[in-house]
Design a protein around this motif. Structure first.
Motif, PDB file in Angstrom:
ATOM      1  N   LEU A 123     -93.913  18.628-116.356  1.00 22.95           N
ATOM      2  CA  LEU A 123     -93.824  19.153-117.716  1.00 22.95           C
ATOM      3  C   LEU A 123     -92.415  19.682-117.981  1.00 22.95           C
ATOM      4  N   VAL A 124     -92.001  20.680-117.245  1.00 23.38           N
ATOM      5  CA  VAL A 124     -90.608  21.124-117.184  1.00 23.38           C
ATOM      6  C   VAL A 124     -90.345  21.517-115.730  1.00 23.38           C
ATOM      7  N   ALA A 125     -89.090  21.560-115.336  1.00 26.09           N
ATOM      8  CA  ALA A 125     -88.736  21.858-113.947  1.00 26.09           C
ATOM      9  C   ALA A 125     -88.390  23.329-113.796  1.00 26.09           C
ATOM     10  N   VAL A 126     -89.078  24.004-112.913  1.00 22.47           N
ATOM     11  CA  VAL A 126     -88.802  25.415-112.649  1.00 22.47           C
ATOM     12  C   VAL A 126     -87.483  25.542-111.891  1.00 22.47           C
ATOM     13  N   THR A 127     -86.821  26.690-112.032  1.00 22.29           N
ATOM     14  CA  THR A 127     -85.640  27.001-111.240  1.00 22.29           C
ATOM     15  C   THR A 127     -85.748  28.449-110.793  1.00 22.29           C
ATOM     16  N   LEU A 128     -86.189  28.664-109.573  1.00 24.72           N
ATOM     17  CA  LEU A 128     -86.422  30.002-109.040  1.00 24.72           C
ATOM     18  C   LEU A 128     -85.081  30.706-108.838  1.00 24.72           C
ATOM     19  N   LYS A 129     -84.995  31.958-109.274  1.00 21.27           N
ATOM     20  CA  LYS A 129     -83.713  32.648-109.118  1.00 21.27           C
ATOM     21  C   LYS A 129     -83.945  34.118-108.759  1.00 21.27           C
ATOM     22  N   HIS A 130     -82.963  34.737-108.097  1.00 19.06           N
ATOM     23  CA  HIS A 130     -81.658  34.274-107.643  1.00 19.06           C
ATOM     24  C   HIS A 130     -81.700  34.353-106.119  1.00 19.06           C
ATOM     25  N   PHE A 131     -81.506  33.227-105.446  1.00 20.44           N
ATOM     26  CA  PHE A 131     -81.710  33.121-103.995  1.00 20.44           C
ATOM     27  C   PHE A 131     -80.410  33.464-103.265  1.00 20.44           C
ATOM     28  N   ASP A 132     -80.334  34.603-102.547  1.00 18.87           N
ATOM     29  CA  ASP A 132     -81.367  35.602-102.427  1.00 18.87           C
ATOM     30  C   ASP A 132     -80.729  36.947-102.123  1.00 18.87           C
ATOM     31  N   THR A 141     -95.676  31.214-107.360  1.00 19.40           N
ATOM     32  CA  THR A 141     -96.357  29.932-107.139  1.00 19.40           C
ATOM     33  C   THR A 141     -97.170  29.542-108.363  1.00 19.40           C
ATOM     34  N   ALA A 142     -97.919  30.494-108.903  1.00 17.19           N
ATOM     35  CA  ALA A 142     -98.725  30.217-110.095  1.00 17.19           C
ATOM     36  C   ALA A 142     -97.837  29.863-111.283  1.00 17.19           C
ATOM     37  N   TRP A 143     -96.729  30.583-111.449  1.00 13.02           N
ATOM     38  CA  TRP A 143     -95.808  30.310-112.549  1.00 13.02           C
ATOM     39  C   TRP A 143     -95.199  28.910-112.389  1.00 13.02           C
ATOM     40  N   THR A 144     -94.843  28.561-111.169  1.00  8.64           N
ATOM     41  CA  THR A 144     -94.273  27.234-110.903  1.00  8.64           C
ATOM     42  C   THR A 144     -95.271  26.147-111.249  1.00  8.64           C
ATOM     43  N   ARG A 145     -96.506  26.316-110.832  1.00  5.86           N
ATOM     44  CA  ARG A 145     -97.523  25.307-111.146  1.00  5.86           C
ATOM     45  C   ARG A 145     -97.731  25.171-112.647  1.00  5.86           C
ATOM     46  N   GLY A 146     -97.726  26.291-113.345  1.00  9.04           N
ATOM     47  CA  GLY A 146     -97.917  26.223-114.788  1.00  9.04           C
ATOM     48  C   GLY A 146     -96.772  25.525-115.491  1.00  9.04           C
ATOM     49  N   LEU A 147     -95.534  25.884-115.140  1.00 13.28           N
ATOM     50  CA  LEU A 147     -94.379  25.263-115.777  1.00 13.28           C
ATOM     51  C   LEU A 147     -94.309  23.768-115.475  1.00 13.28           C
ATOM     52  N   GLN A 148     -94.519  23.417-114.223  1.00 13.13           N
ATOM     53  CA  GLN A 148     -94.296  22.029-113.809  1.00 13.13           C
ATOM     54  C   GLN A 148     -95.500  21.127-114.031  1.00 13.13           C
ATOM     55  N   GLN A 149     -96.701  21.681-113.854  1.00 15.26           N
ATOM     56  CA  GLN A 149     -97.899  20.855-113.914  1.00 15.26           C
ATOM     57  C   GLN A 149     -98.789  21.171-115.104  1.00 15.26           C
ATOM     58  N   GLY A 150     -98.479  22.230-115.832  1.00 14.94           N
ATOM     59  CA  GLY A 150     -99.286  22.597-116.971  1.00 14.94           C
ATOM     60  C   GLY A 150    -100.572  23.289-116.571  1.00 14.94           C
ATOM     61  N   ASP A 151    -101.502  23.293-117.478  1.00 15.51           N
ATOM     62  CA  ASP A 151    -102.789  23.966-117.287  1.00 15.51           C
ATOM     63  C   ASP A 151    -103.821  22.930-116.853  1.00 15.51           C
ATOM     64  N   PRO A 152    -104.426  23.077-115.661  1.00 16.01           N
ATOM     65  CA  PRO A 152    -105.392  22.072-115.193  1.00 16.01           C
ATOM     66  C   PRO A 152    -106.630  21.975-116.063  1.00 16.01           C
ATOM     67  N   GLU A 153    -106.850  22.975-116.929  1.00 10.56           N
ATOM     68  CA  GLU A 153    -108.011  22.922-117.812  1.00 10.56           C
ATOM     69  C   GLU A 153    -107.750  22.070-119.054  1.00 10.56           C
ATOM     70  N   ILE A 154    -106.503  21.620-119.224  1.00 10.13           N
ATOM     71  CA  ILE A 154    -106.165  20.711-120.313  1.00 10.13           C
ATOM     72  C   ILE A 154    -106.054  19.313-119.735  1.00 10.13           C
ATOM     73  N   ALA A 155    -106.898  18.421-120.195  1.00 13.81           N
ATOM     74  CA  ALA A 155    -107.059  17.119-119.548  1.00 13.81           C
ATOM     75  C   ALA A 155    -105.755  16.341-119.462  1.00 13.81           C
TER      76      ALA A 155
END
Length: 860
Positions: free
Chosen positions: A234-243, A211-225
């Motif tokens: 920002l970029v689209a995560v692709t969770l693998k390999h399901f499952d 979840t944290a990795w997904t937020r970082g990849l897609q939404q970036g760092d909330p501490e950066i305005a």
């Protein structure tokens, strides 16, 4: 560029690239990317440029879904499979993924981002993208905030490279903003060849870090305005390999042929939570379905897997693994033809993108035969284009801050410092016994003593970094990576630091022992660098065919079974979990000298060092380093000399080497027999190292503050207990600590929940830089849902009864309370049920060049 339907933007002069060795020159000249780029990479392209912005799908004031459907309605049936093919640039079929008449450029699906931008290049002044610790290492940090920060750097560097165009490794690989990763498959068997790409054995931990990795990849760092304020991805995560993907080539099966038989209970309790959390809590935009089948259904064609994603609110795209759609009929024999496989994957499995040839060659044939419909194809197109719209690739650049990222955002000093911090937080101090020489603990080391740095990983550079990484050094090599040997010598300038390899990682032979023992004899302290080896996709098959794997992977040939049983990598499982080759013998010879010794391990999946941990006369200090990344050597030296005191916790259990002899790799039922992982293990032989274990240079105590008295929760109420846990540093120095929260059912009201976990993680928090004598209060919110269990039907239930709740640090400190869950048994989340298939439309697609539904001049 005009042929791609978009204007070429000015770009700085660049040298013509050398043609990739994979393709003949005549094919390169015909390739649309090279036609557009003049055989030189260019900045990433967006749609809706001048001359095309009149289309409704370019009107960014319209609702997103309306815009996407407008674009889909204008695409000719004949080219739709082209757009549902990942890594299409590799297939060189003449720009088939561009829509020139609509001003939509070609797009590449399939850029790996596990712990770095896999295909990243370096800036003109030689700064390269970060290669962070491997997934197993970052799981050991138990740090959500750190996970998000690392992912944000990977996302930022990926987007910056996209904007520049110069990040492509050869002009053909990896030009998309969809990041294939992270790997969220469970570390259920230590022999799995891709454990180094995966992470933990605990589903809650994997779900939280995913979840944290997904937020970082897609939404970036909330501490950066600029990232906190952006409406774009920002970029689209692709969770693998399901499952349930955790076998490469064992016991007569491969990842393409294995059918994983597990109960519905285990799906919801163990295999699904790592994916459920980032989809539900972070809005993951991509999922990759796996090669294997689950309970008779190929994962990419499984209506059960599709129903699970839909139950979690998934609103993204699904891609196959490398033509796992073909496996539906060729490997699993689930369907008889490629046409049937294409349609069942698209319609029943919800697989939007095929990373292979099957959709391209067979999907429209399946539609013509009535096995699926064009509306099914259009839904897949909608899912894929919706991701591209969310990335801002159809909107003006001025409103999207991510278009402003460039060279200044790649390889920054801040991201490098973050990388070293992450490496330090991922190291696990397994044991630190008292030195028989001076009566104090072996670690930290004191500068000014003669050190011998020995072993096959002592001078590691490439071996610090897990597979799937981009350029680490501007040269393309690894000379800019500081090895443990070099870093230790740098921190010990006033005394000699000697080096000897001693032995190979996996090959037999003791010809180097004499030099290593001579160096150890002359030293006051010995540091041994041991462990395993990973060759990623250069697995067993390629070693045999090539004789030698590429030098930059530091792989070596292995004849027959001499070494292969210890090698881990994509397409190859280990058969032994013991320390490879001659390393036990080297360690025994060194420890027999009775010198203070430190042993550090580099590996993905666990290696058993029982002989070393339990050495009767001279037990060493032992540090598990996993694959700590490009800054791992520096971080390791800092930790050994006591410059840092961060340390992580074990993300998986470590068994003794004999475990592999009595447990089948094919057995995916972690409850079966003596059980697997800390959640189910009931063996009489103690785990060599338990999940969550990890020491420090200081000592911590835990105490429960509030609430006082008895703890009671109700299955009928969402009210939670706010539990305050006081962490106190009672040791001599500042340090980090991880507070881990577990529950264990004690007695459950009838009918109970058979086969429930013995113990399960439900929360954790990392406390950083807690000074000697200081205390910190960590607050946990404990609700009935945190105690949910999976029943035999696969339903997640709230079962009334008594539970033991503990707060631990993995180093001996424990605080516990009993909580009573009252009320009636409640099904909190039923097992997902596949929807009944809708009637199939029989309309065949129009012939190539014709149209259906809208005018020809408006379609592409």
């Amino acid at each position: 560029a005009r042929n791609m339907g978009c204007a070429r933007e000015p770009s700085p002069p660049c040298r013509r690239r050398r043609r990739p060795h994979r393709l003949p020159r005549r094919r390169l000249r015909a390739h649309p990317m090279f036609l557009a780029l003049g055989a030189c990479s260019q900045p990433g392209l967006k749609a809706c440029g001048a001359g095309f912005d009149h289309f409704p799908f370019c009107n960014h004031s319209l609702p997103l879904d309306q815009r996407v459907w407008d674009l889909v309605s204008r695409i000719d049936d004949s080219v739709k499979p082209n757009l549902l093919t990942a890594r299409g640039h590799r297939m060189h079929t003449g720009g088939r993924q561009a829509l020139p008449k609509l001003g939509v450029p070609s797009y590449y699906w399939g850029s790996n981002c596990l712990h770095s931008s896999m295909f990243a290049n370096c800036t003109t002044d030689g700064r390269c993208s970060q290669s962070f610790p491997s997934n197993t290492a970052w799981a050991a940090t138990f740090d959500r905030r750190l996970m998000r920060q690392m992912a944000a750097v990977v996302g930022r560097e990926t987007r910056a490279g996209w904007n520049l165009g110069s990040w492509l490794d050869d002009g053909l690989n990896g030009a998309g903003l969809d990041c294939w990763g992270p790997v969220l498959n469970m570390n259920r068997d230590p022999r799995w060849g891709r454990n180094g790409e995966g992470g933990a054995e605990d589903p809650y931990l994997m779900g939280q870090l995913g979840t944290a990795w997904t937020r970082g990849l897609q939404q970036g760092d909330p501490e950066i305005a600029r990232e906190a304020a952006s409406q774009y991805t920002l970029v689209a995560v692709t969770l693998k390999h399901f499952d349930a993907n955790s076998l490469e080539d064992s016991d007569g099966f491969t990842r393409h042929t294995v059918d994983v038989n597990v109960s519905r209970q285990l799906l919801t309790d163990y295999y699904w939570p790592a994916f459920r959390a980032p989809i539900r809590e972070a809005g993951a935009l991509g999922v990759m379905c796996s090669y294997n089948a689950v309970n008779g259904l190929p994962a990419c064609a499984s209506p059960v897997m599709k129903a699970a994603r839909e139950a979690w609110g998934f609103q993204g795209y699904v891609t196959s693994d490398t033509d796992s759609v073909a496996d539906v009929w060729r490997a699993h024999r689930y369907k008889r033809t490629a046409e049937e496989a294409s349609c069942v994957a698209l319609r029943e499995g919800g697989t939007d993108v095929d990373s292979g040839n099957t959709y391209y060659h067979s999907l429209l044939s399946g539609v013509r035969s009535g096995r699926c419909s064009i509306s099914d194809v259009d839904r897949a197109l909608f899912n894929t284009f919706r991701v591209r719209f969310k990335l801002g690739l159809f909107d003006p650049k001025a409103g999207n801050p991510y278009w402003q990222l460039g060279e200044a955002d790649i390889g920054t000093a801040a991201s490098r410092a973050l990388n070293r911090h992450a490496a330090a937080a991922s190291l696990v101090l397994l044991q630190n016994p008292t030195s028989r020489r001076d009566g104090g603990p072996i670690l930290p080391l004191a500068p000014g003593k003669r050190i011998a740095v020995l072993g096959p990983h002592a001078n590691a550079t490439r071996a610090l970094i897990q597979v799937d990484t981009g350029k680490v050094c501007a040269s393309g090599g690894f000379e800019c990576v500081t090895s443990p040997l070099a870093a230790l010598a740098d921190r010990n300038p006033d005394a000699g630091t000697a080096y000897a390899e001693g032995c190979d990682v996996i090959l037999m032979g003791r010809q180097g022992f004499s030099a290593a023992l001579a160096a150890a004899e002359a030293a006051e302290v010995v540091v041994l660098g041991l462990g395993g080896t990973s060759c990623g996709s250069w697995g067993a098959g390629r070693w045999g065919k090539r004789g030698n794997a590429p030098r930059h992977l530091h792989c070596r040939p292995a004849n027959g079974t001499n070494g292969m049983q210890w090698a881990e990598g994509e397409a190859h499982d280990r058969t032994s979990i013991d320390l490879p080759g001659e390393q036990h013998a080297l360690a025994a010879a060194v420890l027999a000298l009775n010198k203070p010794t430190v042993l550090f391990l580099l590996n993905g999946g666990m290696v058993s060092v029982a002989e070393e941990l339990r050495h009767a006369i001279n037990p060493p200090a032992v540090v598990e380093a996993f694959y700590p990344g490009a800054e791992g050597g520096e971080a390791l030296a800092d930790a050994l000399f006591g410059r840092t005191n961060r340390w992580g916790k074990m993300p998986y259990s470590v068994y003794t080497a004999d475990w592999a002899k009595t447990n089948s790799m094919l057995d995916h039922d972690v409850q079966h027999g003596l059980g697997r992982t800390y959640r189910y293990y009931r063996g009489s032989v103690p785990l060599l190292t338990p999940f969550g274990h990890g020491l420090s240079y200081t000592t911590f105590e835990l105490a429960i503050g509030e609430p006082r008295g008895g703890w009671t929760l109700s299955t009928a109420s969402a009210t939670a207990l706010h539990v305050s846990v006081v962490l106190t540093n009672v040791g001599p120095r500042e340090g980090d600590e991880v507070v881990q929260a577990y529950f264990a059912p004690l007695s459950l009201a009838a009918p109970g929940v058979p086969n429930h976990p013995i113990k399960a993680l439900w929360g954790f928090e990392r406390v950083s830089d807690l000074g000697s004598g200081e205390s910190a209060t960590v607050t946990f919110s404990l609700g009935a849902r945190d105690l949910q269990l999976s029943d035999l039907n696969g339903d997640l239930v709230l079962a009334p009864g008594k539970y033991n709740v503990t707060f631990e640090n993995g180093a001996g400190a424990v605080a516990a309370r009993t909580v009573t869950l009252t009320g009636e048994r409640v099904v909190a989340e039923p097992f997902p049920q596949p929807a009944a298939p809708a009637p199939q439309a029989r309309r065949a697609p129009a012939a190539s060049g014709a149209t259906s539904g809208t005018s020809a001049q408006r379609r592409e």
